[in-house]
Each structure stands twice: as structure tokens, then as C-alpha cells.
Design a protein around this motif. Structure first.
Motif, PDB file in Angstrom:
ATOM      1  N   ARG A 102       0.819  -1.216   0.000  1.00  0.00           N
ATOM      2  CA  ARG A 102       0.000   0.000   0.000  1.00  0.00           C
ATOM      3  C   ARG A 102       0.851   1.263   0.000  1.00  0.00           C
ATOM      4  NH1 ARG A 102      -3.069  -3.726   2.793  1.00  0.00           N
ATOM      5  NH2 ARG A 102      -5.156  -4.024   1.913  1.00  0.00           N
ATOM      6  N   ASN A 103       2.107   1.144   0.377  1.00  0.00           N
ATOM      7  CA  ASN A 103       3.038   2.273   0.274  1.00  0.00           C
ATOM      8  C   ASN A 103       3.843   2.133  -1.009  1.00  0.00           C
ATOM      9  OD1 ASN A 103       2.341   3.397   2.859  1.00  0.00           O
ATOM     10  ND2 ASN A 103       3.534   1.765   3.812  1.00  0.00           N
ATOM     11  N   ALA A 104       3.111   2.017  -2.108  1.00  0.00           N
ATOM     12  CA  ALA A 104       3.718   1.646  -3.385  1.00  0.00           C
ATOM     13  C   ALA A 104       4.649   2.722  -3.936  1.00  0.00           C
ATOM     14  CB  ALA A 104       2.626   1.345  -4.404  1.00  0.00           C
ATOM     15  N   ILE A 105       5.736   2.254  -4.564  1.00  0.00           N
ATOM     16  CA  ILE A 105       6.589   3.171  -5.311  1.00  0.00           C
ATOM     17  C   ILE A 105       5.968   3.361  -6.692  1.00  0.00           C
ATOM     18  CG2 ILE A 105       8.692   2.618  -4.061  1.00  0.00           C
ATOM     19  CD1 ILE A 105       9.487   0.741  -6.318  1.00  0.00           C
ATOM     20  N   THR A 106       6.112   4.526  -7.233  1.00  0.00           N
ATOM     21  CA  THR A 106       5.452   4.896  -8.481  1.00  0.00           C
ATOM     22  C   THR A 106       6.183   4.312  -9.698  1.00  0.00           C
ATOM     23  OG1 THR A 106       6.684   6.968  -8.378  1.00  0.00           O
ATOM     24  CG2 THR A 106       4.430   6.989  -7.550  1.00  0.00           C
ATOM     25  N   PRO A 107       5.518   4.272 -10.863  1.00  0.00           N
ATOM     26  CA  PRO A 107       6.158   3.703 -12.050  1.00  0.00           C
ATOM     27  C   PRO A 107       7.489   4.342 -12.419  1.00  0.00           C
ATOM     28  CG  PRO A 107       3.807   3.857 -12.414  1.00  0.00           C
ATOM     29  CD  PRO A 107       4.078   4.532 -11.095  1.00  0.00           C
ATOM     30  N   ASP A 108       7.629   5.668 -12.221  1.00  0.00           N
ATOM     31  CA  ASP A 108       8.913   6.285 -12.555  1.00  0.00           C
ATOM     32  C   ASP A 108      10.040   5.746 -11.675  1.00  0.00           C
ATOM     33  OD1 ASP A 108       7.649   7.577 -10.415  1.00  0.00           O
ATOM     34  OD2 ASP A 108       8.737   9.447 -10.737  1.00  0.00           O
ATOM     35  N   THR A 109       9.746   5.532 -10.396  1.00  0.00           N
ATOM     36  CA  THR A 109      10.751   4.962  -9.497  1.00  0.00           C
ATOM     37  C   THR A 109      11.031   3.505  -9.841  1.00  0.00           C
ATOM     38  OG1 THR A 109      10.027   6.451  -7.731  1.00  0.00           O
ATOM     39  CG2 THR A 109      11.334   4.550  -7.082  1.00  0.00           C
ATOM     40  N   GLN A 110      10.009   2.771 -10.258  1.00  0.00           N
ATOM     41  CA  GLN A 110      10.212   1.378 -10.672  1.00  0.00           C
ATOM     42  C   GLN A 110      11.143   1.297 -11.871  1.00  0.00           C
ATOM     43  OE1 GLN A 110       6.411  -0.930 -10.873  1.00  0.00           O
ATOM     44  NE2 GLN A 110       5.547   0.774  -9.696  1.00  0.00           N
ATOM     45  N   ILE A 111      10.975   2.204 -12.820  1.00  0.00           N
ATOM     46  CA  ILE A 111      11.841   2.219 -13.997  1.00  0.00           C
ATOM     47  C   ILE A 111      13.248   2.674 -13.610  1.00  0.00           C
ATOM     48  CG2 ILE A 111      12.257   3.396 -16.200  1.00  0.00           C
ATOM     49  CD1 ILE A 111       9.239   3.291 -16.681  1.00  0.00           C
ATOM     50  N   GLN A 112      13.344   3.680 -12.780  1.00  0.00           N
ATOM     51  CA  GLN A 112      14.649   4.185 -12.358  1.00  0.00           C
ATOM     52  C   GLN A 112      15.469   3.111 -11.640  1.00  0.00           C
ATOM     53  OE1 GLN A 112      14.592   7.279  -9.326  1.00  0.00           O
ATOM     54  NE2 GLN A 112      16.424   8.219 -10.197  1.00  0.00           N
ATOM     55  N   SER A 113      14.803   2.320 -10.799  1.00  0.00           N
ATOM     56  CA  SER A 113      15.509   1.312 -10.015  1.00  0.00           C
ATOM     57  C   SER A 113      15.716   0.002 -10.761  1.00  0.00           C
ATOM     58  CB  SER A 113      14.736   1.043  -8.718  1.00  0.00           C
ATOM     59  OG  SER A 113      13.445   0.546  -9.002  1.00  0.00           O
ATOM     60  N   GLY A 114      15.177  -0.110 -11.976  1.00  0.00           N
ATOM     61  CA  GLY A 114      15.331  -1.335 -12.751  1.00  0.00           C
ATOM     62  C   GLY A 114      14.302  -2.395 -12.432  1.00  0.00           C
ATOM     63  N   ILE A 115      13.305  -2.072 -11.595  1.00  0.00           N
ATOM     64  CA  ILE A 115      12.238  -3.026 -11.294  1.00  0.00           C
ATOM     65  C   ILE A 115      11.367  -3.250 -12.520  1.00  0.00           C
ATOM     66  CG2 ILE A 115      10.125  -3.358  -9.930  1.00  0.00           C
ATOM     67  CD1 ILE A 115      11.482  -1.937  -7.638  1.00  0.00           C
ATOM     68  N   ALA A 116      11.217  -2.215 -13.362  1.00  0.00           N
ATOM     69  CA  ALA A 116      10.383  -2.318 -14.558  1.00  0.00           C
ATOM     70  C   ALA A 116      11.066  -1.643 -15.733  1.00  0.00           C
ATOM     71  CB  ALA A 116       9.012  -1.701 -14.311  1.00  0.00           C
ATOM     72  N   ALA A 117      10.722  -2.101 -16.943  1.00  0.00           N
ATOM     73  CA  ALA A 117      11.302  -1.536 -18.164  1.00  0.00           C
ATOM     74  C   ALA A 117      10.420  -0.453 -18.756  1.00  0.00           C
ATOM     75  CB  ALA A 117      11.529  -2.631 -19.202  1.00  0.00           C
ATOM     76  N   MET A 118       9.109  -0.559 -18.551  1.00  0.00           N
ATOM     77  CA  MET A 118       8.177   0.432 -19.082  1.00  0.00           C
ATOM     78  C   MET A 118       6.973   0.522 -18.170  1.00  0.00           C
ATOM     79  SD  MET A 118       6.936  -1.828 -22.392  1.00  0.00           S
ATOM     80  CE  MET A 118       6.311  -0.418 -23.250  1.00  0.00           C
ATOM     81  N   GLY A 119       6.213   1.610 -18.303  1.00  0.00           N
ATOM     82  CA  GLY A 119       5.041   1.763 -17.456  1.00  0.00           C
ATOM     83  C   GLY A 119       4.091   2.816 -17.995  1.00  0.00           C
TER      84      GLY A 119
END
Length: 452
Positions: free
Chosen positions: A273-290
Motif C-alpha cells: 500500500r506504500n507503493a513506489i510509483t512507475p517512474d521509481t520502478q523504472i529508475q531502479s530497474g524493477i520495470a522496463a516500461m510503465g
């Protein structure tokens, strides 16, 4: 419920006594939540004060969550600002509670024209009584942000992202793309033999929660919209919800099913519930696109890697769906005047200035959002091209091609959010099937009976 009862009781004694019309002097209290927009609106305030020497604008900025709780508390305590930045998902409740002044009834804002703004935007801010309760300030659509390095490493031509398609059966080329962008802890991609969906290092698609608090605006709305689904029988001010439609349930079953396949970040992966946002996911390498909104362009283009080097971020349009076209929710902000203002005519002067060409052009030149007026939008497009070297046509093409649909505007907005948030979160978590939305739909439709 207690808060609503208190507010209603307060309104019975205060709504009719909103003070005088103002005499061209005094301080106008103005609230907003976006810190990135505050500098631009301070420039607007400075210009307004030069043209109105007796008036001063005092701007207060609060974070998103604090903003709405403070605003509600201010209505109860009779400490509300004169003017505040309003949001489409919130304003119907304020209209129901009679805490907004109709702009048509105030001299400076009585001549605001729908045609001065992007098509279809200004009309959304009218109540069921036909009166205008918000003066448009900006608009937004949805697109796909991606990390160029991740795309290149996957051997994907960025040009192919402009033609992605999806369907609820096999996900189309969109699902194939995010599967290939997904990499597990052993370096195996999501479309390769041996992929371990339980140990993912980089997801092809960022997650952003269940979307129950915003009708899936930055989650699943681009998919339900391009499947031809709409949330209510009419918009604005619908009389029936459509979450029992197989189209939306099939779409959400596929969309949240991407989590089970390992292609989209899970609830746990983004921090619950304290989710990191898509931009942070991409920055940290958790995701490639969002998927994200145009209001986040500045955030994405400021991203850096662990070594402080600027990330190369690209933007692609939402995929083409079963209806044969792409789609995006069309949302935006406006400025509203409270019934608690003791100087409504002066407040209306400020609101008129905020939605006028001079201020909208100032905001456009800052490149933070797309202003509601076409001239301001063009300035924002040029800013992104010249300063950020970013093509933002993935957002603006929705306007030109008429592939937008408005955020649902209905009564009982707060109650709808309270019911939808846990229901959609349960589907996201895999605790409930998409078919559970039929029962939710019955609950939501009963709210119309209550409103009636």
C-alpha cells in the motif's frame, strides 16, 4: 459518515452567508497540491497582482493526501480557502455538499466559454444543474514511458512500440513485448524457456495499484477504453454503472493476470500500500516500461541511474485495442471558488485570470503540464521538444484523433472510491476474480438510489 453529517449541518448555517463581494482589496487564499506547478502559478500571481494592485494572492501547497484531508477539515471549520485546485474525481462530492460557488453567478467568471479550451474539457465542470463549478486549468492523457536502455538490450526497435496491439485472449503484441522485456534473476526473459515467474528481477510493465481510486486512470483505463467499454451509461452524471459488463471483466482478468504470469510488478514488488510509483520502478530497474499520465513527464525526464547519469526515457502511445483504436482517459484540473469565501467577486477575478491566456501561457512555458487553452498546450509541446528533447505526441495525438474518454463524473464520488478501492485491490492481489465486480456494481448502483 460523521464528517459528512457535520459538514452538512455546517452548510445549513453558512452556505447562505458567504460574505460580501469584495472591494478590489485584500488577500485571496489559494490552495494547490503539486509542488512542481507552484513556481508557475506564483508567476501568474505576480502578474495578477501587478494588474490588480489592491489584491494579493497567498498560495498554500500541500501534498496530495494532506491536501484533501485539510480541505475537507477546512470546510467543517469554516477556514476554507477562497480558491482551490479541484479535480474531476472529487468535485461531484463538493457539488453535492454545496461548498462550491457557481462561477456563472459571479461577474468576472460569468462569461467563461467552453470553446476557449480543449474540446470537451470545460463541459465536464458543470453540475447537474447546468452551472459551472470549475474553470479549466489543464488536461492530461495517458501514454507509455520506457527506458531506452532496456528496449535496446532486448533488441526491440522503439518504432514498433508505436503500433502495439492488445486483446484479452492472448495480449497481442503488447503482451509479447512486455514478456520479452521481463527478466528473471537468472537472466532468462519472460518469453524464453526456463523463465521463473516467481523470481523476477525486471518486470516488463510497472504496476500502479488496483486503480479503484481513479477508475484505473494510470492502470487499466487505456485497455478498457480501447475495448469499447465505458464506466457509466452516460458521462457526466450517469445513472447506472457498467462493471458487470463482460468486456470490463475480461479486460481486467487479462490485465491483472499479467501479475500471475510474472510480466507486471506484483503488489509486494512495488511496496504494497506504500507503493513506489512507475517512474521509481523504472529508475531502479524493477520495470522496463510503465503507463503514466502527462503530468509526470517532468518526473520521468529527471530520472538518473545509480551513478547519477540521466536516463534516456522515451514515450510511446497506448496500444490499439479490440475496438480498433487506442484510447486514453481525458482528465484535468480546474479552479473552484468555495462558498466560504468572504470576497467571491475578487476570488472570481483570480479564477478568471488563472484560466486566461496570459497565465495559461506562463504555465505552458514551464512545461510541467498541458494547459487547458490550445495556445498554452502548444507552448508546452515546444518546451518538451526544445528543452527535454522529448516527443510528446503520444499524449497530444489523443486530442487530435479524438481517442479520449472522460473520467466518470458522478454523485457520491467519495463513497464510490471507498467501495472500489478494496474490490479492485483484491483482484490485483489475486484474492478475487474479476467476476466479483458484478457484486460491486450492484453496490455502486444502489448509491444512485441513495442520491435520488
Amino acid at each position: 459518515m460523521l464528517r459528512r453529517l457535520l459538514l452538512t449541518a455546517l452548510l445549513l448555517t453558512t452556505a447562505c452567508g458567504g460574505g460580501g463581494s469584495g472591494g478590489g482589496t485584500g488577500t485571496i487564499e489559494y490552495w494547490l497540491w503539486d509542488s512542481s506547478q507552484q513556481p508557475g502559478y506564483q508567476k501568474c500571481a505576480d502578474a495578477f497582482q501587478q494588474q490588480n494592485p489592491g489584491l494579493r494572492i497567498h498560495i498554500s501547497q500541500y501534498g496530495w493526501d494532506d491536501y484533501w484531508s485539510k480541505l475537507t477539515a477546512s470546510f467543517i471549520a469554516d477556514t476554507a480557502p477562497d480558491v482551490f485546485t479541484d479535480q474531476l474525481a472529487k468535485f461531484p462530492q463538493f457539488v453535492d455538499l454545496q461548498v462550491l460557488r457557481p462561477l456563472d453567478d459571479l461577474g468576472p467568471t460569468s462569461d467563461i466559454k467552453d470553446s476557449d479550451y480543449q474540446q470537451g474539457l470545460a463541459e465536464l465542470w458543470k453540475g447537474k444543474d447546468g452551472k459551472r463549478y470549475g474553470s479549466p486549468k489543464d488536461w492530461d492523457t495517458i501514454a507509455i514511458f520506457y527506458d531506452h536502455a532496456a528496449i535496446e538490450a532486448a533488441g526491440i526497435d522503439p518504432a514498433t512500440l508505436d503500433e502495439l496491439t492488445w486483446n484479452p485472449r492472448d495480449g497481442g503484441t503488447f503482451e509479447k513485448t512486455i514478456a520479452h522485456l521481463t527478466i528473471d534473476q537468472n537472466g532468462v526473459r519472460g518469453d524464453e524457456p526456463g523463465f521463473d515467474r516467481t523470481r523476477v528481477k525486471t518486470y516488463g510493465l510497472a504496476a500502479n495499484g488496483g486503480g479503484g481510486d481513479n477508475w484505473g486512470q494510470t492502470q487499466w483505463s487505456a485497455f478498457t477504453g480501447s475495448a469499447g467499454w465505458q464506466a457509466t451509461d452516460q458521462n457526466p452524471w450517469g445513472t447506472r454503472f457498467n462493471l458487470d459488463d463482460p468486456v470490463v471483466q475480461d479486460t481486467l482478468s487479462w490485465y491483472f493476470g499479467l501479475v500471475r504470469k510474472g510480466y507486471m510488478a506484483s503488489f509486494a514488488a512495488i511496496g504494497g500500500r506504500n507503493a513506489i510509483t512507475p517512474d521509481t520502478q523504472i529508475q531502479s530497474g524493477i520495470a522496463a516500461m510503465g503507463l503514466s499520465g502527462s503530468w509526470t513527464i517532468a518526473s520521468f525526464t529527471k530520472l538518473t541511474d545509480a551513478g547519477g547519469r540521466k536516463l534516456d526515457i522515451g514515450v510511446a502511445p497506448t496500444p490499439i485495442g479490440p475496438a480498433g483504436k487506442r484510447a486514453s482517459m481525458f482528465n484535468g484540473l480546474a479552479d473552484s471558488i468555495t462558498t466560504f469565501s468572504k470576497q467571491p467577486e475578487n476570488a472570481a477575478k483570480w479564477v478568471k485570470f488563472l484560466s486566461g491566456e496570459q497565465c495559461q501561457n506562463i504555465i505552458g512555458q514551464s512545461g510541467v503540464v498541458f494547459p487547458a487553452r490550445p495556445s498554452g498546450t502548444e507552448l508546452a509541446i515546444r518546451y518538451n521538444e526544445n528543452e527535454r528533447k522529448l516527443d510528446v505526441s503520444a499524449f497530444t495525438d489523443h486530442i487530435e484523433n479524438r481517442t479520449t474518454f472522460p473520467l466518470p463524473v458522478t454523485s457520491n464520488a467519495a463513497d464510490i472510491t471507498a467501495l472500489m478501492t478494496p474490490a479492485l485491490e483484491a483482484v490485483f492481489l489475486g484474492e478475487a476474480p474479476a467476476s466479483s465486480l458484478t457484486a460491486l456494481n450492484e453496490q455502486l448502483n444502489r448509491l444512485f438510489e441513495v442520491a435520488g
